[in-house]
Design a protein around this motif. Structure first.
Motif, mmCIF file in Angstrom:
data_model
loop_
_atom_site.group_PDB
_atom_site.id
_atom_site.type_symbol
_atom_site.label_atom_id
_atom_site.label_comp_id
_atom_site.label_asym_id
_atom_site.label_seq_id
_atom_site.Cartn_x
_atom_site.Cartn_y
_atom_site.Cartn_z
ATOM 1 N N VAL A 93 0.840 -1.198 0.000
ATOM 2 C CA VAL A 93 0.000 0.000 0.000
ATOM 3 C C VAL A 93 0.878 1.252 0.000
ATOM 4 O O VAL A 93 0.696 2.162 -0.816
ATOM 5 C CB VAL A 93 -0.962 -0.003 1.212
ATOM 6 C CG1 VAL A 93 -1.642 1.345 1.382
ATOM 7 C CG2 VAL A 93 -2.014 -1.102 1.046
ATOM 8 N N SER A 94 1.865 1.292 0.909
ATOM 9 C CA SER A 94 2.689 2.507 0.980
ATOM 10 C C SER A 94 3.490 2.718 -0.307
ATOM 11 O O SER A 94 3.548 3.844 -0.832
ATOM 12 C CB SER A 94 3.609 2.468 2.207
ATOM 13 O OG SER A 94 4.271 1.250 2.270
ATOM 14 N N LEU A 95 4.080 1.627 -0.846
ATOM 15 C CA LEU A 95 4.892 1.780 -2.064
ATOM 16 C C LEU A 95 4.032 2.178 -3.265
ATOM 17 O O LEU A 95 4.407 3.052 -4.054
ATOM 18 C CB LEU A 95 5.634 0.470 -2.360
ATOM 19 C CG LEU A 95 6.758 0.110 -1.382
ATOM 20 C CD1 LEU A 95 7.397 -1.214 -1.763
ATOM 21 C CD2 LEU A 95 7.818 1.210 -1.336
ATOM 22 N N SER A 96 2.850 1.547 -3.384
ATOM 23 C CA SER A 96 2.011 1.854 -4.549
ATOM 24 C C SER A 96 1.510 3.297 -4.481
ATOM 25 O O SER A 96 1.353 3.960 -5.526
ATOM 26 C CB SER A 96 0.830 0.889 -4.641
ATOM 27 O OG SER A 96 0.010 1.021 -3.508
ATOM 28 N N GLN A 97 1.286 3.810 -3.265
ATOM 29 C CA GLN A 97 0.786 5.180 -3.167
ATOM 30 C C GLN A 97 1.886 6.197 -3.513
ATOM 31 O O GLN A 97 1.607 7.252 -4.104
ATOM 32 C CB GLN A 97 0.188 5.417 -1.779
ATOM 33 C CG GLN A 97 -1.157 4.683 -1.669
ATOM 34 C CD GLN A 97 -1.822 4.763 -0.314
ATOM 35 O OE1 GLN A 97 -1.201 5.162 0.659
ATOM 36 N NE2 GLN A 97 -3.074 4.355 -0.267
ATOM 37 N N VAL A 98 3.118 5.862 -3.180
ATOM 38 C CA VAL A 98 4.235 6.738 -3.601
ATOM 39 C C VAL A 98 4.292 6.757 -5.130
ATOM 40 O O VAL A 98 4.477 7.813 -5.759
ATOM 41 C CB VAL A 98 5.571 6.242 -2.998
ATOM 42 C CG1 VAL A 98 6.756 6.985 -3.610
ATOM 43 C CG2 VAL A 98 5.566 6.427 -1.477
ATOM 44 N N PHE A 99 4.090 5.587 -5.741
ATOM 45 C CA PHE A 99 4.107 5.482 -7.207
ATOM 46 C C PHE A 99 2.988 6.338 -7.826
ATOM 47 O O PHE A 99 3.196 7.052 -8.814
ATOM 48 C CB PHE A 99 3.960 4.008 -7.599
ATOM 49 C CG PHE A 99 3.832 3.776 -9.067
ATOM 50 C CD1 PHE A 99 4.935 3.904 -9.914
ATOM 51 C CD2 PHE A 99 2.603 3.437 -9.644
ATOM 52 C CE1 PHE A 99 4.811 3.695 -11.286
ATOM 53 C CE2 PHE A 99 2.479 3.227 -11.006
ATOM 54 C CZ PHE A 99 3.587 3.354 -11.832
ATOM 55 N N LEU A 100 1.797 6.267 -7.221
ATOM 56 C CA LEU A 100 0.654 7.043 -7.735
ATOM 57 C C LEU A 100 0.922 8.546 -7.629
ATOM 58 O O LEU A 100 0.577 9.325 -8.526
ATOM 59 C CB LEU A 100 -0.628 6.688 -6.968
ATOM 60 C CG LEU A 100 -1.172 5.267 -7.203
ATOM 61 C CD1 LEU A 100 -2.311 4.957 -6.239
ATOM 62 C CD2 LEU A 100 -1.642 5.091 -8.641
ATOM 63 N N ALA A 101 1.575 8.959 -6.537
ATOM 64 C CA ALA A 101 1.903 10.383 -6.360
ATOM 65 C C ALA A 101 2.860 10.839 -7.461
ATOM 66 O O ALA A 101 2.720 11.946 -8.020
ATOM 67 C CB ALA A 101 2.521 10.600 -4.982
ATOM 68 N N VAL A 192 -1.921 12.163 -1.440
ATOM 69 C CA VAL A 192 -1.571 10.746 -1.638
ATOM 70 C C VAL A 192 -0.282 10.407 -0.884
ATOM 71 O O VAL A 192 -0.154 9.324 -0.307
ATOM 72 C CB VAL A 192 -1.428 10.433 -3.142
ATOM 73 C CG1 VAL A 192 -1.005 8.990 -3.359
ATOM 74 C CG2 VAL A 192 -2.747 10.681 -3.859
ATOM 75 N N LEU A 193 0.668 11.343 -0.883
ATOM 76 C CA LEU A 193 1.903 11.096 -0.113
ATOM 77 C C LEU A 193 1.598 10.958 1.380
ATOM 78 O O LEU A 193 2.206 10.157 2.082
ATOM 79 C CB LEU A 193 2.908 12.226 -0.363
ATOM 80 C CG LEU A 193 3.611 12.163 -1.722
ATOM 81 C CD1 LEU A 193 4.476 13.424 -1.934
ATOM 82 C CD2 LEU A 193 4.467 10.911 -1.862
ATOM 83 N N GLY A 194 0.611 11.747 1.865
ATOM 84 C CA GLY A 194 0.175 11.621 3.264
ATOM 85 C C GLY A 194 -0.380 10.231 3.532
ATOM 86 O O GLY A 194 -0.109 9.612 4.557
ATOM 87 N N CYS A 195 -1.175 9.720 2.583
ATOM 88 C CA CYS A 195 -1.730 8.359 2.712
ATOM 89 C C CYS A 195 -0.610 7.330 2.814
ATOM 90 O O CYS A 195 -0.662 6.398 3.626
ATOM 91 C CB CYS A 195 -2.557 8.002 1.478
ATOM 92 S SG CYS A 195 -4.124 8.821 1.405
ATOM 93 N N ALA A 196 0.389 7.499 1.971
ATOM 94 C CA ALA A 196 1.506 6.546 1.957
ATOM 95 C C ALA A 196 2.225 6.541 3.301
ATOM 96 O O ALA A 196 2.607 5.485 3.813
ATOM 97 C CB ALA A 196 2.473 6.910 0.833
ATOM 98 N N ALA A 197 2.393 7.725 3.888
ATOM 99 C CA ALA A 197 3.080 7.827 5.184
ATOM 100 C C ALA A 197 2.291 7.074 6.264
ATOM 101 O O ALA A 197 2.864 6.362 7.092
ATOM 102 C CB ALA A 197 3.236 9.297 5.576
ATOM 103 N N ILE A 198 0.969 7.199 6.225
ATOM 104 C CA ILE A 198 0.133 6.500 7.227
ATOM 105 C C ILE A 198 0.198 4.989 7.013
ATOM 106 O O ILE A 198 0.281 4.212 7.972
ATOM 107 C CB ILE A 198 -1.322 7.006 7.168
ATOM 108 C CG1 ILE A 198 -1.358 8.444 7.696
ATOM 109 C CG2 ILE A 198 -2.241 6.127 7.986
ATOM 110 C CD1 ILE A 198 -2.694 9.125 7.585
ATOM 111 N N ALA A 199 0.148 4.564 5.758
ATOM 112 C CA ALA A 199 0.240 3.125 5.477
ATOM 113 C C ALA A 199 1.550 2.573 6.031
ATOM 114 O O ALA A 199 1.601 1.461 6.561
ATOM 115 C CB ALA A 199 0.167 2.886 3.976
ATOM 116 N N PHE A 200 2.594 3.364 5.947
ATOM 117 C CA PHE A 200 3.895 2.957 6.481
ATOM 118 C C PHE A 200 3.816 2.780 8.005
ATOM 119 O O PHE A 200 4.336 1.826 8.570
ATOM 120 C CB PHE A 200 4.947 4.003 6.098
ATOM 121 C CG PHE A 200 6.337 3.608 6.514
ATOM 122 C CD1 PHE A 200 7.032 2.632 5.824
ATOM 123 C CD2 PHE A 200 6.929 4.200 7.619
ATOM 124 C CE1 PHE A 200 8.300 2.247 6.229
ATOM 125 C CE2 PHE A 200 8.197 3.830 8.029
ATOM 126 C CZ PHE A 200 8.882 2.845 7.321
#
Lengths: 929, 160
Positions: A93-101, A192-200
């Protein structure tokens, strides 16, 4: 003295309102924040992509790009599932969201260079993004929380999404016209980067907190595998159909909405961004309020199955209005109700439906359902729209005919899903029954046969006896001669077991061996089995072999053979009766085995006054084997005068089982006498404790009523026996054996006692230095467990027995996931009158909620230790009274001296002794430590 | 040491491993058939190869267990003596000798089996505790890595 409940701090009130518990706050808030940012990004991007696309292309092109979205989603899901097997959900989840950003940054650059076709590309990409991101958050939530937790926390997490929608809408509406639609891509990127941080942050500790939620232990997922899983499960199939129809209807309404907006704004991109932003923003605010104030309550009141009907019913209305009036307001109403309910109560209900499924299966199929099935529905919607608009030339309003048809089917499927949900919960708590007989049969037929043969030749008689017992499940590979030798074995126990094997498995060719067995074996039952075998071996109606035995020199054997013939054909062998009675009469002065044989043989004779008199004599024999044999014959003759005598035999541990059986053989005629004895508190406890079992053996409506009427019993062992007896009757009950209202009243009484005991337990100190207090706590804890056992036994009388007993089994199993599913099942299964009380009783006993439930449901307040001890001293349970006496003396509770001194005169020896000890200690000021 | 009441004996019995699965009121029933005895230093509780008799629970003092004249181990407070012979009907395989003045609870075999006959739930709880222990031993055995070499730390504890 009861103390009043404390005034709650505002924060405690808040916690109580949301019902979030210890350890749940952090993951709940993180997930809510992640969903908020994810949905804000989705709404912001949707407003941007819709306006960019519609300002460049006509609305009739929408079905084409929606088809492209579907194709791309299928591709993305395939890759995503493969990656989830390698990386695990949290990290993916965290990696894919960084990719989407990073993708968003790229699109922003492409938009600045004004490359043609980019708006369509962005529209398609946003379609995939809008599916992927919310689904990721809910997948994480499903892994972190179990069924019961999900029911409480999912609505708060969902609120995060609604706040995000409002935020995203306002961002698009206010910032869009100022900074330009393209620049909103950068705003979305930050979110989206905020989402990735939370998933982490969520990865690792939370995900592994729940048993079965470890992604590393889940089986590998692929699209084919997911499809197979869905196809094999009826429940998943119905969920799939519901998701498909829901998405299909939503997409049709979405098209109508966008088409009306395009007609209104034509090519005005800024106006459209502003309108879409406002629309999504206001819908989100409404949705948030609805969700916060009503979603959780609705889920609690009507359950997720029924809550799923809200969205289709609202769409049915909205689409109906659009049919007659294709105006902007009608479109806003239809699309607004779709968006408001879809992301609030419908989403939360749908997520709950996944929870009874095991974590491994859930992970495997959820992505498939959320993404592939939903996108297939989008594709289907696009095809339908192309046909309706391009071929049939439907206008915007007429599209409602298609939508209404789809929604109608969806309502039917949602109703089916409601039924399937309860059934799936039930299945998830069902115990897998193992048939031990089948296992033994398989074992006896397997290679174990050779091992068995070896054991049969052993010199250890016990081993041989066990091995013969195994032969009942299969005698393959054991030679004839070996069984023949066993029938003539020096050990009587082995001979009898071998006879059982030959008779029950109907092994042919042992006539001579059985005749030898009859000569060796003195027991009437075993001989009876041998005689039956000979009867089976002989031609029908030709019992010459047995007739010959009546002339045997062995008088016992001759008598047994005569009794057998008389039993088979009383008319033909009537002359044997007088001879048999004479034999029995003469045996009265014989030795114990002779009397035993005679007492047993009476039971095989036709009923007669002479036989009854002889039996009454044997029932008074001084030797217990003779009395036991006579009790076995009672079932046949039922001597009315002897009920009291037999009832008294219940106190004798050697005769107890036979006496119970004999009394049960009288049937309902002895119920009044048995009930009178059971109700008499002064009667001998050893006798009273046996009576419920006799009543259960008699069974039927009257026995059940008498047992229920005896439940005000104070001796908890007798009470336990009564409840066990009711349970046994319930096992074979007809549906109307127990009056529902009466049993419910008993359950409520039991629950009141349960809460009282829990409050008492909480009042007693758990200081390790106070041995007596700790012992009292242990005793109370045992009583509470027993009470819960009783509550479920009573529930099993008015609900399906297996379901209730299985639910109880999982609740006390010590496994959090099973317990959670069982509680959720009860939540759905129990009637409103009992539901809240039973579920409150299943709360953690150490939590503050126990006090709240006890106070709110039964008006029981918390107590100080002295008040609790005083309360316990006044109960009718001598064991708890003893424990309280000891703990009171240990704690130096001089205020209780008088109450304890009274108990020193109790008729219960243990209580009297303990109370005397406690009185002495309180008088001397010693606590005995 | 004072003579304990039935209730106090029940409290002492809760520490005995064998009775760990019993409910508190069941402990009181066992306590009601347990007699308190005092043994002086040097007294023999029972001899090797003698028929099974009683189960002893040490309240105070120490008892030495020996086999063929060799001391095997010492038993202290809240431990039991005579477990195996109590249940399996076979002669005792060890002798028990009092090392210092000792107080014990003695549970007669016949009384105990009578108690089990009268209270089937005690039998059930004893079985549950026993099976729980067997299961944990089996689980520990299954989870232990396979090794062909016996570990020096894996010597079995002396049997009692």
């Amino acid at each position: 003295m009861p103390t009043s409940p404390p005034v709650l701090h505002p924060r405690q009130r808040l916690r109580r309102y949301f019902d979030i518990r210890e350890g749940e706050w952090r993951p709940t808030l993180l997930l809510a924040a992640q969903l908020m940012m994810g949905i804000a990004a989705v709404i912001c991007l949707k407003a941007t992509s819709d306006s960019l696309f519609l300002s460049k292309f006509p609305a009739s092109r929408l079905p084409w790009v929606d088809l492209a979205v579907t194709g791309l989603v299928g591709l993305v899901v395939g890759v995503y599932l493969r990656l989830s097997n390698r990386l695990g959900q949290g990290r993916l989840v965290s990696l894919s969201q960084v990719f989407l950003a990073a993708n968003l940054l790229l699109f922003w650059l492409l938009m600045r260079w004004e490359l043609p076709g980019v708006p369509a590309l962005v529209y398609i990409w946003v379609g995939v993004f809008a599916v992927l991101v919310p689904s990721q958050v809910w997948t994480l939530a499903g892994l972190v929380f179990d069924t019961r937790q999900a029911k409480r926390v999912f609505s708060l997490i969902g609120s995060g999404g609604l706040v995000g929608a409002a935020l995203g809408g306002q961002l698009a509406s206010i910032a869009g016209p100022r900074i330009g639609a393209e620049s909103l891509l950068l705003v979305a990127m930050a979110l989206v980067l905020g989402c990735a941080a939370i998933a982490f942050c969520l990865d690792s500790p939370c995900l592994l907190a729940r048993p079965g939620a470890d992604p590393s232990k889940e089986s590998k997922a692929s699209l084919g595998e997911s499809f197979r899983q869905v196809r094999e499960s009826r429940y998943l199939t119905v969920i799939t159909a519901a998701i498909f129809l829901s998405t299909l209807a939503g997409t049709l309404v979405k098209y109508q909405f966008k088409a009306v907006v395009k007609l209104q704004y034509l090519d005005d991109a800024s106006g459209m961004v502003s309108f879409f932003g406002d629309f999504y923003g206001y819908v989100a605010v409404f949705s948030f309020l609805f969700h916060t104030l009503l979603s959780a309550r609705l889920l609690r009141w009507i359950g997720p199955g029924s809550a799923l009907l809200i969205l289709p019913c609202s769409l049915l209305m909205g689409s109906g209005v659009l049919l007659f009036s294709a105006t902007l307001w009608a479109a806003v109403l239809a699309r607004g109700s779709d968006q408001a309910f879809r992301h609030s109560v419908d989403r939360a209900s749908l997520e709950l439906l996944y929870v009874p499924i095991s974590a491994a299966v859930r992970t495997r199929v959820k992505g498939f359902l959320d993404m592939v099935v939903s996108r297939s529905a989008d594709a289907m919607a696009s095809i339908l729209l192309l046909a309706a608009v391009g071929v049939l030339r439907f206008d915007v309003g007429q599209i409602s005919w298609v939508a209404l048809s789809v929604i109608g089917i969806w309502v039917v499927v949602a109703m089916q899903l409601r039924r399937e949900y309860v059934q799936t919960l039930r299945n998830s708590i069902e115990r897998k029954e193992v048939n031990p007989e089948a296992l033994l049969r398989d074992l006896a037929r397997s290679e174990a046969g050779s091992l068995l043969q070896g054991t049969l030749q052993s010199s250890d008689l016990k081993s041989v006896e066990h091995a013969v017992g195994w032969l009942r499940f299969g005698a393959a590979g054991v030679e004839h001669a070996q069984i023949a030798a066993l029938l003539a074995h020096e050990s009587g126990a082995i001979r009898v077991k071998a006879m059982q094997v030959v008779a029950t498995r109907d092994l042919p060719g042992y006539r001579d061996e059985v005749l030898r067995f009859l000569a060796l074996e003195p027991g009437v039952e075993a001989r009876w089995q041998g005689l039956r075998y000979l009867e089976g071996e002989a031609d029908p109606g030709h019992l010459g072999v047995i007739e010959a035995l009546t002339k045997s020199n062995d008088r016992d054997l001759a008598a047994a053979a005569s009794a057998f013939l008389l039993n088979r054909d009383p008319a033909k062998y009537s002359s044997s009766e007088a001879a048999l009675l004479a034999f029995v009469d003469s045996a009265r002065s014989g030795d114990i085995p002779a009397r035993q044989t005679a007492a047993r043989l009476i039971g095989f004779l036709p009923s007669s006054e002479a036989g009854t008199l002889l039996l009454e004599g044997f029932l008074r024999d001084e030797s217990f084997p003779v009395v036991e044999a006579a009790l076995s014959s009672v079932a046949a003759l039922k001597p009315k005068r002897e009920v009291t005598l037999i009832r008294g035999m219940l106190r004798d541990r050697n005769l107890r089982a036979a006496a119970r059986k004999a009394l049960a053989a009288y049937g309902e005629s002895v119920l009044p006498q048995l009930h009178a004895e059971l109700a008499d508190a002064s009667a001998e406890p050893a006798v009273r404790r046996q009576i419920p079992r006799v009543l259960a053996d008699i069974g039927g409506q009257r026995a059940a009523e008498l047992l229920l009427a005896s439940l005000d019993e104070t001796d908890h062992i007798v009470r336990h026996q009564i409840l066990r007896a009711l349970s046994r009757i319930g096992k074979h009950r007809s549906s109307d054996l127990f009056q529902r209202a009466g049993v419910e009243d008993l359950i409520v009484q039991e629950l009141r006692r349960y809460f009282t005991e829990v409050i008492l337990l909480r009042a007693v100190s758990d200081t390790s230095s106070r041995v007596g207090a700790l012992f009292l706590r242990r005793a109370l804890d045992e009583r509470i467990r027993l009470r819960l056992d009783w509550i479920f036994r009573l529930l099993a009388l008015i609900y399906p027995r297996r379901e209730m007993l299985d639910a109880y089994h999982w609740i006390v199993s010590g496994r959090a996931d099973l317990r959670s599913n069982a509680i959720e099942f009860l939540d759905r299964r129990l009637e409103p009158r009992l539901r809240l009380m039973v579920l409150s009783a299943l709360e953690d006993r150490e939590s503050e909620r126990v006090f709240e439930a006890a106070g709110e449901l039964f008006g029981i307040s918390r107590m100080a230790e002295t008040a609790a001890l005083e309360n316990l001293l006044s109960t009718s349970d001598p064991w708890l009274q003893s424990c309280a006496c000891f703990a009171a003396a240990e704690g130096g509770r001089t205020r209780l001296r008088a109450a304890i001194a009274t108990l020193a005169g109790s008729s219960d020896p243990l209580l009297a002794e303990t109370a005397s000890l406690a009185s002495r200690r309180l008088a001397s000021g010693s606590n005995g430590s | 040491m004072e003579t304990l009441t039935t209730f106090e004996r029940a409290i002492r019995l809760q520490k005995v491993d064998l009775f760990s699965g019993l409910a508190t009121d069941q402990l009181a029933l066992v306590a009601s058939i347990a007699g308190q005895i005092e043994c002086k230093t040097g007294a023999a509780l029972f001899e090797e190869n003698h028929p099974p008799g009683s189960l002893y629970v040490l309240l105070e003092g120490r008892v030495e267990m020996s086999r063929e004249g060799k001391a095997m181990f010492t038993v202290g407070p809240d431990e039991t003596i005579g477990n195996w012979a109590f249940f399996d009907d076979q002669p005792s395989v060890v002798s028990a000798k009092v090392l210092e003045d000792t107080w014990l609870l003695r549970i007669d075999r016949e009384d105990f089996f009578d108690l089990l006959t009268d209270h089937a739930e005690i039998t059930r709880n004893l079985f549950q505790a026993l099976f729980k222990r067997v299961r944990s031993l089996l689980t520990a055995g299954l989870e232990r890595p396979q090794s062909t070499e016996p570990s020096p730390t894996e010597n079995p504890p002396p049997s009692r």
